[in-house]
Write a protein that holds these residues in place. Structure first.
Motif, PDB file in Angstrom:
ATOM      1  N   VAL A   1       0.198  -4.324   6.373  1.00  0.00           N
ATOM      2  CA  VAL A   1       1.493  -3.748   6.000  1.00  0.00           C
ATOM      3  C   VAL A   1       2.464  -4.872   5.657  1.00  0.00           C
ATOM      4  O   VAL A   1       2.731  -5.745   6.476  1.00  0.00           O
ATOM      5  CB  VAL A   1       2.083  -2.916   7.158  1.00  0.00           C
TER       6      VAL A   1
ATOM      7  N   ALA B   1       5.828  -5.647   5.586  1.00  0.00           N
ATOM      8  CA  ALA B   1       7.052  -5.047   6.127  1.00  0.00           C
ATOM      9  C   ALA B   1       8.301  -5.688   5.533  1.00  0.00           C
ATOM     10  O   ALA B   1       9.304  -5.021   5.304  1.00  0.00           O
ATOM     11  CB  ALA B   1       7.063  -5.171   7.639  1.00  0.00           C
TER      12      ALA B   1
ATOM     13  N   SER C   1      13.989   4.628   7.449  1.00  0.00           N
ATOM     14  CA  SER C   1      13.036   4.273   8.499  1.00  0.00           C
ATOM     15  C   SER C   1      11.815   3.595   7.889  1.00  0.00           C
ATOM     16  O   SER C   1      11.297   4.032   6.865  1.00  0.00           O
ATOM     17  CB  SER C   1      12.621   5.541   9.247  1.00  0.00           C
TER      18      SER C   1
HETATM   19  N1  LIG Z   1       3.171  -4.274  14.943  1.00  0.00           N
HETATM   20  C1  LIG Z   1       3.020  -3.700  13.779  1.00  0.00           C
HETATM   21  N2  LIG Z   1       1.808  -3.615  13.205  1.00  0.00           N
HETATM   22  C2  LIG Z   1       1.635  -3.032  12.005  1.00  0.00           C
HETATM   23  N3  LIG Z   1       2.621  -2.495  11.288  1.00  0.00           N
HETATM   24  C3  LIG Z   1       3.871  -2.540  11.792  1.00  0.00           C
HETATM   25  C4  LIG Z   1       4.123  -3.131  13.063  1.00  0.00           C
HETATM   26  N4  LIG Z   1       5.455  -3.028  13.295  1.00  0.00           N
HETATM   27  C5  LIG Z   1       5.973  -2.398  12.249  1.00  0.00           C
HETATM   28  N5  LIG Z   1       5.034  -2.110  11.344  1.00  0.00           N
HETATM   29  C6  LIG Z   1       5.249  -1.477  10.038  1.00  0.00           C
HETATM   30  O1  LIG Z   1       6.133  -2.294   9.315  1.00  0.00           O
HETATM   31  C7  LIG Z   1       7.024  -1.498   8.586  1.00  0.00           C
HETATM   32  C8  LIG Z   1       8.457  -1.873   8.927  1.00  0.00           C
HETATM   33  O2  LIG Z   1       8.682  -1.478  10.280  1.00  0.00           O
HETATM   34  P1  LIG Z   1      10.077  -1.681  10.995  1.00  0.00           P
HETATM   35  O3  LIG Z   1       9.898  -1.253  12.404  1.00  0.00           O
HETATM   36  O4  LIG Z   1      10.529  -3.069  10.767  1.00  0.00           O
HETATM   37  O5  LIG Z   1      11.016  -0.669  10.246  1.00  0.00           O
HETATM   38  P2  LIG Z   1      12.484  -0.186  10.626  1.00  0.00           P
HETATM   39  O6  LIG Z   1      13.272  -0.335   9.427  1.00  0.00           O
HETATM   40  O7  LIG Z   1      12.919  -0.868  11.857  1.00  0.00           O
HETATM   41  O8  LIG Z   1      12.226   1.339  10.930  1.00  0.00           O
HETATM   42  P3  LIG Z   1      13.052   2.290  11.900  1.00  0.00           P
HETATM   43  O9  LIG Z   1      14.330   2.578  11.202  1.00  0.00           O
HETATM   44  O10 LIG Z   1      12.189   3.509  12.023  1.00  0.00           O
HETATM   45  O11 LIG Z   1      13.224   1.582  13.183  1.00  0.00           O
HETATM   46  C9  LIG Z   1       6.683  -0.072   8.875  1.00  0.00           C
HETATM   47  O12 LIG Z   1       5.859   0.403   7.865  1.00  0.00           O
HETATM   48  C10 LIG Z   1       5.927  -0.139  10.171  1.00  0.00           C
HETATM   49  O13 LIG Z   1       4.990   0.901  10.244  1.00  0.00           O
END
Ligand SMILES: Nc1ncnc2c1ncn2[C@@H]1O[C@H](COP(=O)(O)OP(=O)(O)OP(=O)(O)O)[C@@H](O)[C@H]1O
Ligand SMILES: [Mg+2]
Lengths: 407, 234
Positions: free
Chosen positions: B23, B25, B45
């Motif tokens: 992923v 991110a 999200s």
């Molecule tokens: N430890 C991990 N392993 C694999 N993928 C991850 C991990 N942590 C996050 N992701 C993926 O990385 C991407 C970004 O996640 P992140 O948690 O940074 O988003 P966010 O903007 O904080 O979301 P939210 O608003 O729901 O908290 C997402 O697709 C998530 O599924």
């Protein structure tokens, strides 16, 4: 501050902690009690062994004990005894003539150790006369006959009883076989079955006549001390005084007694250690659960700057507190039990027959020596530290980012 | 010429989570955050807000690129050095599980300073001052679980601020709060930003929280799509 947090963490999941603490306390209660029991048993055995069988120290001509050769007697025994009596810490000294013999009745014959003693002096060193179940220990004059006192076990084997006659076959001073007739005047019963079956006592003057021994003939000198702890010191002093004699202490004379005093306690200490080892798994399990339950909290702590060393320390301290609380409870319970039973004793009559055969007495007074507490503390701390390593490693290997992310 | 007032500088920051399906991110983020900023990171999200904040806070390592805190590249630090770096430079406020349950409110606020090994007088003065700002003097000796969610978050902010870090990172600090508590928390953060010039970087979904921010960085699919200042709302 870390210790403060660790201590409070122990009480976070009260039920879980109490379960482990109780397990530790109960396990150790059992362990320590059996240790105290063994020690009381051993100590008693040693005491009565010394006071009936061996005395603290025994002197012989160096080769005498190899085959109880009558030629190998102690020269100038009176002077030897007098010098030993002068030593501080010596309570009593007595001598005897010791030899192997055969005794027979119409039913059976047995090999025995014949001990020629002067009853009055012998009683100053030995409590054997207190263990008489029948008759007397040469206190009553029997007229012309030669009196003999034997153990109950031997009496049973020979199918004989009080006032019966025993024929004793022995080799006299010149190596000629001779026979003598004795009247059974007393039967004793000691806890040590082997002693019971073999040790026969007669008057020294009778034996001297029968064996045609020179005047002042003595094969063995026994020494009783005020304090068993002084044995090695006084043994050394005596050995220095009489370099030509063999000077042995009770534990050298009776390997059985040595085993009682040392090995048994060591063994039960190992037993306590094994209980602790088993408890370690319970401790590890509990602490692992505690760490897993707190994954996010530990992640948070790592995130805000509590370093691995401090987190490790925290988990180790938690484990130590948990274990020490349980161990302390177990120790206090044991001390209370030992104090109570140490005065009233534990009655073993139900299994006394078997116990007697092993040389133990029917009533055991458990005891804990003061040296036990530090040994015990070291063991508990060792086990606790060992048990804490795995959970603590788990805790510091958590990754802060993963740990704080909500599931 | 570099602006020496910049606290955080992100250079071509990438983060890929390895897995059966890797992923991506965060995909190449370049950002600067200056001293005293009050910035919200927003976006749908999964857009990478938490991932970005974690890299800035040294909780997670970037796959590519650099995080410079006052010109120091924190990706060059070992895990042990990073813990220490966080202790002395960064304040953290998480969505939940911020406080140590076995410590009182007062002890929780003092915790970071205790870890830093500061002297007792300094700690006591600072804690007393913060309790005053929080208006929670009467609650200083109770444990966090007896506080409302809003009060807990306020204590968490006070804890993060207590040691006067270079900046405070807050990942959705209001996500579990009702609107009144959200407002109170934002007010506390703003007050501290104004009076102590503390730099705040927080992520949020909440429009009312965004409204309070002085700058809003919008992420979408791991990239910065908007970055705008807005006037303070009265
Ligand atoms: N430890 C991990 N392993 C694999 N993928 C991850 C991990 N942590 C996050 N992701 C993926 O990385 C991407 C970004 O996640 P992140 O948690 O940074 O988003 P966010 O903007 O904080 O979301 P939210 O608003 O729901 O908290 C997402 O697709 C998530 O599924
Ligand atoms: Mg997030």
């Amino acid at each position: 501050m870390i210790a403060h947090i660790a201590w409070r963490n122990v009480w976070r999941n009260k039920l879980r902690s109490l379960v482990v603490i109780s397990a530790i306390a109960l396990g150790l209660w059992g362990g320590i009690f059996s240790y105290a029991f063994m020690q009381g048993m051993g100590e008693q055995q040693v005491y009565s062994g010394i006071h009936t069988e061996t005395g603290h120290i025994q002197l012989n001509e160096p080769k005498f004990l190899q085959n109880y050769d009558l030629q190998r007697h102690i020269e100038q025994s009176e002077r030897v005894e007098e010098q030993i009596r002068q030593l501080p810490g010596v309570k009593g000294v007595c001598d005897r003539i010791e030899l192997t013999a055969m005794t027979s009745t119409a039913y059976a014959s047995r090999g025995i150790m014949l001990n020629g003693i002067d009853p009055q002096i012998y009683n100053g060193v030995s409590d054997l006369h207190e263990y008489l179940t029948e008759g007397n220990f040469f206190e009553v004059d029997n007229g012309g006959v030669n009196p003999i006192v034997i153990g109950q076990a031997l009496a049973e084997k020979l199918h004989t009883d009080l006032s019966s006659r025993l024929v004793v076959t022995l080799q006299d001073y010149r190596g000629e076989i001779s026979y003598a007739s004795f009247k059974l005047v007393g039967i004793y019963r000691l806890h040590n079955t082997e002693f019971n079956e073999q040790m026969a006592f007669v008057r020294k003057q009778d034996l001297q006549k029968i064996l045609r021994l020179p005047k002042g003939y003595v094969s063995t000198v026994s020494v009783l001390l005020d304090d068993t702890k002084q044995t090695k010191v006084i043994q050394g002093q005596i050995a220095k005084l009489f370099p030509n004699l063999q000077v042995q202490s009770w534990d050298e004379l009776s390997p059985m007694l040595r085993m009682m005093s040392g090995t048994m306690t060591q063994m039960s200490l190992i037993f306590v250690f094994i209980i602790l080892l088993a408890l370690a798994f319970g401790i590890i399990n509990t602490m692992l659960m505690a760490v897993m339950d707190r994954t996010r909290e530990i992640g948070m702590l790592l995130s805000v700057g509590m370093n691995q060393k401090k987190i490790f320390t925290m988990i180790v301290l938690e484990t130590l507190f948990l274990s020490l609380t349980g161990a302390l409870a177990g120790l206090l319970m044991s001390i209370a039990t030992v104090n109570y039973l140490g005065t009233s004793g534990v009655n073993l009559t139900a299994i006394a027959e078997g116990i007697n055969a092993l040389g133990y007495s029917e009533r055991v007074y458990p005891q804990l020596d003061p040296g036990f507490a530090p040994q015990f503390a070291v063991m508990v701390i060792m086990i606790a530290l060992l048990s804490s390593l795995f959970p603590a490693m788990r805790a510091i290997h958590l990754k802060p980012a993963e740990a704080v992310r909500g599931e | 010429m570099r602006n020496t007032m910049e606290v955080i500088e992100l250079k071509k920051l990438h983060k890929t989570y390895e897995g059966i399906v890797p992923v991506q991110a965060v995909k190449g983020v370049d950002l600067l955050f200056g001293k005293g900023e009050f910035t919200a990171i927003v976006g749908p999200s999964g857009c990478g807000k938490t991932t970005l904040l974690n890299m800035i806070g040294g909780l997670d390592a970037p796959t590519e690129g650099q995080v410079l805190i006052e010109d120091q590249d924190i990706s060059a630090l070992s895990p042990a050095e990073l813990v220490d770096f966080r202790l002395w430079n960064i304040g953290f406020v998480f969505q939940s599980y911020n406080l140590i349950p076995v410590l009182t409110v007062k002890e929780n606020i003092a915790f970071i300073m205790e870890l830093q090994g500061r002297n007792h007088k300094e700690i006591n003065d600072r804690v007393a001052y913060l309790l005053d700002v929080l208006g929670m003097k009467d609650k200083m000796n109770i444990r966090p679980r007896y506080l409302s969610g809003g009060q807990q978050q306020r204590v968490a902010v006070a804890r993060a601020l207590a040691s006067s870090p270079k900046f405070v990172l807050a990942d959705e600090p209001t996500a579990n709060l009702d609107s009144q508590s959200t407002e109170n928390l934002l007010e506390l953060m703003e007050t501290m930003n104004r009076t102590e010039d503390i730099t705040f970087l927080f992520s949020t979904h909440d429009q009312r929280v965004m409204d309070k921010a002085h700058r809003i960085v919008t992420l979408e699919d791991g990239k910065v799509v908007r970055d705008g200042k807005q006037e303070k709302v009265e």
